[in-house]
Scaffold this motif. Structure first.
Motif, PDB file in Angstrom:
ATOM      1  N   PHE A 194      -2.411   6.707  16.768  1.00 35.28           N
ATOM      2  CA  PHE A 194      -2.852   7.387  15.549  1.00 35.28           C
ATOM      3  C   PHE A 194      -1.662   7.762  14.669  1.00 35.28           C
ATOM      4  O   PHE A 194      -1.668   7.523  13.447  1.00 35.28           O
ATOM      5  N   LEU A 195      -0.624   8.338  15.268  1.00 29.89           N
ATOM      6  CA  LEU A 195       0.537   8.764  14.486  1.00 29.89           C
ATOM      7  C   LEU A 195       1.281   7.589  13.867  1.00 29.89           C
ATOM      8  O   LEU A 195       1.971   7.746  12.860  1.00 29.89           O
ATOM      9  N   HIS A 196       1.148   6.417  14.453  1.00 28.70           N
ATOM     10  CA  HIS A 196       1.776   5.218  13.888  1.00 28.70           C
ATOM     11  C   HIS A 196       0.890   4.525  12.853  1.00 28.70           C
ATOM     12  O   HIS A 196       1.346   3.597  12.181  1.00 28.70           O
ATOM     13  N   SER A 197      -0.338   4.951  12.722  1.00 29.62           N
ATOM     14  CA  SER A 197      -1.304   4.226  11.895  1.00 29.62           C
ATOM     15  C   SER A 197      -1.376   4.753  10.473  1.00 29.62           C
ATOM     16  O   SER A 197      -0.848   5.821  10.144  1.00 29.62           O
ATOM     17  N   ASP A 198      -2.092   4.012   9.623  1.00 30.97           N
ATOM     18  CA  ASP A 198      -2.356   4.470   8.257  1.00 30.97           C
ATOM     19  C   ASP A 198      -3.226   5.726   8.237  1.00 30.97           C
ATOM     20  O   ASP A 198      -3.245   6.443   7.233  1.00 30.97           O
ATOM     21  N   ALA A 199      -3.947   5.979   9.323  1.00 30.99           N
ATOM     22  CA  ALA A 199      -4.796   7.175   9.376  1.00 30.99           C
ATOM     23  C   ALA A 199      -3.972   8.456   9.297  1.00 30.99           C
ATOM     24  O   ALA A 199      -4.487   9.502   8.907  1.00 30.99           O
ATOM     25  N   SER A 200      -2.698   8.385   9.660  1.00 36.88           N
ATOM     26  CA  SER A 200      -1.819   9.562   9.602  1.00 36.88           C
ATOM     27  C   SER A 200      -0.768   9.403   8.506  1.00 36.88           C
ATOM     28  O   SER A 200       0.309  10.009   8.573  1.00 36.88           O
ATOM     29  N   SER A 201      -1.072   8.619   7.487  1.00 36.93           N
ATOM     30  CA  SER A 201      -0.071   8.274   6.475  1.00 36.93           C
ATOM     31  C   SER A 201       0.434   9.470   5.667  1.00 36.93           C
ATOM     32  O   SER A 201       1.513   9.396   5.063  1.00 36.93           O
ATOM     33  N   SER A 207       0.831  -1.206   0.000  1.00 38.36           N
ATOM     34  CA  SER A 207       0.000   0.000   0.000  1.00 38.36           C
ATOM     35  C   SER A 207       0.866   1.258   0.000  1.00 38.36           C
ATOM     36  O   SER A 207       1.886   1.312   0.686  1.00 38.36           O
ATOM     37  N   PRO A 208       0.467   2.288  -0.766  1.00 37.93           N
ATOM     38  CA  PRO A 208       1.208   3.557  -0.729  1.00 37.93           C
ATOM     39  C   PRO A 208       1.147   4.233   0.638  1.00 37.93           C
ATOM     40  O   PRO A 208       1.913   5.153   0.913  1.00 37.93           O
ATOM     41  N   ARG A 209       0.235   3.761   1.505  1.00 38.14           N
ATOM     42  CA  ARG A 209       0.123   4.318   2.850  1.00 38.14           C
ATOM     43  C   ARG A 209       0.997   3.572   3.856  1.00 38.14           C
ATOM     44  O   ARG A 209       1.018   3.912   5.041  1.00 38.14           O
ATOM     45  N   SER A 210       1.722   2.568   3.368  1.00 38.07           N
ATOM     46  CA  SER A 210       2.572   1.763   4.236  1.00 38.07           C
ATOM     47  C   SER A 210       3.994   2.324   4.263  1.00 38.07           C
ATOM     48  O   SER A 210       4.440   2.978   3.326  1.00 38.07           O
ATOM     49  N   TYR A 211       4.699   2.064   5.362  1.00 36.04           N
ATOM     50  CA  TYR A 211       6.071   2.541   5.543  1.00 36.04           C
ATOM     51  C   TYR A 211       6.972   1.402   5.992  1.00 36.04           C
ATOM     52  O   TYR A 211       6.513   0.392   6.532  1.00 36.04           O
ATOM     53  N   ARG A 212       8.272   1.585   5.800  1.00 27.48           N
ATOM     54  CA  ARG A 212       9.245   0.648   6.366  1.00 27.48           C
ATOM     55  C   ARG A 212       9.179   0.672   7.889  1.00 27.48           C
ATOM     56  O   ARG A 212       9.451  -0.327   8.553  1.00 27.48           O
ATOM     57  N   GLY A 213       8.862   1.835   8.419  1.00 26.02           N
ATOM     58  CA  GLY A 213       8.749   1.999   9.855  1.00 26.02           C
ATOM     59  C   GLY A 213       8.251   3.388  10.191  1.00 26.02           C
ATOM     60  O   GLY A 213       8.316   4.312   9.368  1.00 26.02           O
ATOM     61  N   SER A 214       7.731   3.547  11.397  1.00 23.74           N
ATOM     62  CA  SER A 214       7.187   4.822  11.862  1.00 23.74           C
ATOM     63  C   SER A 214       7.845   5.185  13.192  1.00 23.74           C
ATOM     64  O   SER A 214       7.999   4.331  14.068  1.00 23.74           O
ATOM     65  N   ILE A 215       8.232   6.449  13.317  1.00 22.09           N
ATOM     66  CA  ILE A 215       8.858   6.949  14.540  1.00 22.09           C
ATOM     67  C   ILE A 215       8.050   8.125  15.072  1.00 22.09           C
ATOM     68  O   ILE A 215       7.677   9.025  14.311  1.00 22.09           O
ATOM     69  N   VAL A 216       7.768   8.105  16.369  1.00 20.64           N
ATOM     70  CA  VAL A 216       7.120   9.234  17.042  1.00 20.64           C
ATOM     71  C   VAL A 216       8.019   9.672  18.196  1.00 20.64           C
ATOM     72  O   VAL A 216       8.457   8.840  18.998  1.00 20.64           O
ATOM     73  N   ASN A 217       8.294  10.959  18.260  1.00 22.08           N
ATOM     74  CA  ASN A 217       9.101  11.535  19.338  1.00 22.08           C
ATOM     75  C   ASN A 217       8.229  12.369  20.259  1.00 22.08           C
ATOM     76  O   ASN A 217       7.375  13.130  19.788  1.00 22.08           O
ATOM     77  N   THR A 218       8.444  12.267  21.552  1.00 21.25           N
ATOM     78  CA  THR A 218       7.716  13.114  22.493  1.00 21.25           C
ATOM     79  C   THR A 218       8.400  14.462  22.588  1.00 21.25           C
ATOM     80  O   THR A 218       9.542  14.568  23.053  1.00 21.25           O
ATOM     81  N   ALA A 219       7.705  15.490  22.130  1.00 26.33           N
ATOM     82  CA  ALA A 219       8.157  16.866  22.310  1.00 26.33           C
ATOM     83  C   ALA A 219       7.300  17.473  23.425  1.00 26.33           C
ATOM     84  O   ALA A 219       7.147  16.866  24.482  1.00 26.33           O
ATOM     85  N   SER A 220       6.716  18.631  23.201  1.00 25.45           N
ATOM     86  CA  SER A 220       5.903  19.301  24.217  1.00 25.45           C
ATOM     87  C   SER A 220       5.293  20.540  23.601  1.00 25.45           C
ATOM     88  O   SER A 220       5.813  21.085  22.618  1.00 25.45           O
ATOM     89  N   MET A 221       4.196  21.016  24.202  1.00 31.75           N
ATOM     90  CA  MET A 221       3.695  22.327  23.784  1.00 31.75           C
ATOM     91  C   MET A 221       4.754  23.392  24.041  1.00 31.75           C
ATOM     92  O   MET A 221       4.811  24.415  23.361  1.00 31.75           O
ATOM     93  N   TYR A 222       5.651  23.115  25.019  1.00 30.00           N
ATOM     94  CA  TYR A 222       6.745  24.049  25.292  1.00 30.00           C
ATOM     95  C   TYR A 222       7.912  23.871  24.332  1.00 30.00           C
ATOM     96  O   TYR A 222       8.957  24.489  24.504  1.00 30.00           O
ATOM     97  N   GLY A 223       7.726  23.030  23.314  1.00 28.40           N
ATOM     98  CA  GLY A 223       8.617  23.014  22.170  1.00 28.40           C
ATOM     99  C   GLY A 223       8.116  23.922  21.064  1.00 28.40           C
ATOM    100  O   GLY A 223       8.796  24.133  20.059  1.00 28.40           O
ATOM    101  N   LEU A 224       6.917  24.479  21.258  1.00 26.20           N
ATOM    102  CA  LEU A 224       6.304  25.380  20.280  1.00 26.20           C
ATOM    103  C   LEU A 224       6.166  26.802  20.792  1.00 26.20           C
ATOM    104  O   LEU A 224       6.170  27.755  20.014  1.00 26.20           O
ATOM    105  N   ILE A 225       6.006  26.932  22.104  1.00 26.70           N
ATOM    106  CA  ILE A 225       5.871  28.247  22.728  1.00 26.70           C
ATOM    107  C   ILE A 225       6.840  28.332  23.900  1.00 26.70           C
ATOM    108  O   ILE A 225       7.430  27.333  24.313  1.00 26.70           O
ATOM    109  N   SER A 226       6.980  29.530  24.435  1.00 28.49           N
ATOM    110  CA  SER A 226       7.819  29.672  25.626  1.00 28.49           C
ATOM    111  C   SER A 226       7.044  29.200  26.848  1.00 28.49           C
ATOM    112  O   SER A 226       5.812  29.232  26.869  1.00 28.49           O
TER     113      SER A 226
END
Length: 264
Positions: free
Chosen positions: A241-248, A140-159
């Motif tokens: 969700f971020l690891h799924s095809d729904a977020s492909s 499937s074009p929605r498939s990947y070799r692998g999926s990575i999710v990193n934990t950031a924070s809202m404080y990675g976007l604002i002060s």
């Protein structure tokens, strides 16, 4: 859309908090092979998974994410046990002191950067190297070799709020988003999906221990438009969700889940 996840999950910081609930959410969606990593025991996470899923296979590894050799070895152990890594969640992190730049000691600042940024980079580098060696699980074009999710924070976007002078933490999380985006654009054409989750104030054990009325965290909670903290289950579901095809079609995203805190 409904989705089902099949493959092998690798989760750091899996002994408690968001890492623990990410494991539960991935299992609900179908994952049955886990490497669970933490500096502390992952006993409770393992117990809950085995109670609910009799066919689950779990490898437990004690890991300090700033140790390059240990990180590389944990990837090798996972591949030896399960053959591949499909869903990596780089979640291990620390908060550090609530100090402004003029107050924070160098060793505390360095420790936060080491765990929250260097640790994520070391894990992501090792995961990418492995994922480049493996094929997609489907055509499937929605498939990947692998999926990575990193934990950031809202404080990675604002002060940070002025009442929460988490200088080192915010610096590290801004950098995690930068790392996520930089690698996402390079490796998307090679079949690896990389995104970041940016939680707001979540009812983790650490946060709940500070929630006495009148505390800093209680004052922060009042600022959240939803008027509540997020739950660990909500964050775990977003990891799934971020690891799924729904977020492909999501590449290099910094998915914010903060009850509206950053949009005020």
């Amino acid at each position: 859309m409904a989705f089902t996840l099949k493959g092998v999950a690798y989760i750091t910081g899996a002994g408690s908090g968001i890492g623990q609930y990410a494991a539960y959410s991935l299992a609900r969606q179908g994952v049955r092979a886990f490497t669970l990593l933490d500096r502390n025991p992952v006993t409770e996470t393992v117990k809950e998974l085995k109670k609910n899923y009799q066919d689950v296979s779990i490898k437990e590894i004690a890991l300090d994410v700033v140790n390059e050799d240990a990180v590389n070895d944990s990837i090798a152990q996972t591949v030896k046990e399960f053959g591949r890594i499909d869903f990596a969640f780089n979640n291990a992190g620390i908060g550090g002191m609530l100090k402004t730049t003029n107050e924070i000691p160098l060793d505390d600042f360095q420790r936060v950067i080491d765990v929250n940024l260097k640790g994520v980079w070391l894990c992501q580098r090792a995961q990418i190297r492995q994922m480049l060696k493996q094929e997609k699980l489907s055509d499937s074009p929605r498939s990947y070799r692998g999926s990575i999710v990193n934990t950031a924070s809202m404080y990675g976007l604002i002060s940070p709020s002025i009442n929460v002078p988490s200088t080192a933490y915010s610096t590290s999380k801004h950098a995690v988003i930068g790392l996520t985006r930089a690698d996402a654009t390079v490796f998307a054409p090679k079949g690896i999906k990389i995104n970041a989750l940016c939680p707001g104030y979540i009812a983790t054990p650490l946060v709940m221990s500070t929630m006495d009325k009148g505390s800093v965290m209680e004052n922060e909670r009042i600022k959240v438009p939803l008027q509540r903290l997020g739950t660990m289950e909500e964050m775990g579901d977003l990891v799934a969700f971020l690891h799924s095809d729904a977020s492909s079609y999501m590449i290099g995203a910094a998915l914010t889940a903060d009850g509206g805190f950053t949009v005020q």
